[in-house]
Design an enzyme around this catalytic site. Sequence first.
Site, mmCIF file in Angstrom:
data_model
loop_
_atom_site.group_PDB
_atom_site.id
_atom_site.type_symbol
_atom_site.label_atom_id
_atom_site.label_comp_id
_atom_site.label_asym_id
_atom_site.label_seq_id
_atom_site.Cartn_x
_atom_site.Cartn_y
_atom_site.Cartn_z
ATOM 1 N N HIS A 285 1.621 4.305 -3.132
ATOM 2 C CA HIS A 285 1.507 5.774 -3.120
ATOM 3 C C HIS A 285 2.672 6.395 -3.889
ATOM 4 C CE1 HIS A 285 -1.946 6.548 -0.594
ATOM 5 N NE2 HIS A 285 -1.451 5.925 0.461
ATOM 6 N N HIS B 155 0.838 -1.213 0.000
ATOM 7 C CA HIS B 155 0.000 0.000 0.000
ATOM 8 C C HIS B 155 0.871 1.261 0.000
ATOM 9 C CE1 HIS B 155 -3.433 2.630 1.279
ATOM 10 N NE2 HIS B 155 -2.443 3.282 1.866
ATOM 11 N N GLU B 156 1.860 1.307 0.866
ATOM 12 C CA GLU B 156 2.695 2.508 0.984
ATOM 13 C C GLU B 156 3.516 2.756 -0.281
ATOM 14 O OE1 GLU B 156 2.230 4.671 3.137
ATOM 15 O OE2 GLU B 156 0.917 3.405 4.331
HETATM 16 ZN ZN LIG Z 1 -2.371 5.370 2.221
#
Ligand SMILES: [Zn+2]
Length: 274
Positions: A149, A145-146
């Site tokens: 980004h 997820h990170e």
């Molecule tokens: Zn996030």
Amino acid sequence: MSGKRVLGLLLARPLIAVAIAAVVVGVLLLVQTDKETTPVTHRTEHIALSDKQQTKLGSQQYDKTLRENRAAIVSSGADYAQVQRVARRIEAVAGRDKPAFDWKVTLLRKDEANAYCLPGGKIVVYTGILPVTRNDAALATVLGHEVAHATAEHAAERIERNHLTKVAAAIIAGGVAFTPRQYVRVSALLGAAGSLPFSRSQESEADHIGVIYMARAGYHPRQAVAFWKRMQRASKGKQLPEFASDHPSDQHRIERIQGWLPEAEREYTPAHVS
Ligand SMILES: [Zn+2]
């Protein structure tokens, strides 16, 4: 003002000349806004900061964070080894989408369930997330997820939308031509310290890309659902960190991730343990 007077003014005030030079360099670095496509979701976005500029901006912020938290850096032991092991596999997958990024992960001893990835691939994980992740696959959910980004250039996109791209470029070029206030605004948009700079749709996109990344890295994507359920229980009544923020509200987030599982499972091949 005549050219002669401008020159005279610049010679009299070298700091102003340096500041103007930094702005000029910063602006020259921005050739134009490029059309980029996000990985996995194939969304078109308009980004002016190049991958190299994003890497530089992220690295500056990362170095500052490490300087300020030197005593909290974990550099040996089982937790350290786990974070390095999982990050290496996620970085290898994400690196196919962003070959110019420079990946690195640091584990900080902090009693907060959080993690973040700066533009250009510098990752920070807090030890407080490990009791919730418990296993490699769930840690891969968080890192996927990170890192998403960063590969989807969400921070650069937000900087662009806030008309701070030229300020960011000036910071990259030498850090002279900006006010402390502008610097703080750009730092806040980088997602450093696990603050909350991203929009609801960017969060959802990071979930989608992240679950595909974890599958490509050899972690079963179904583990993402188990992790989010644990995270939901662990964070009841507490202030949520960025990646667990409820703007993709937890229940809907789990439902949406379940919707992406068939796609993720097609990309999943169990990895050999290395
Ligand atoms: Zn996030």
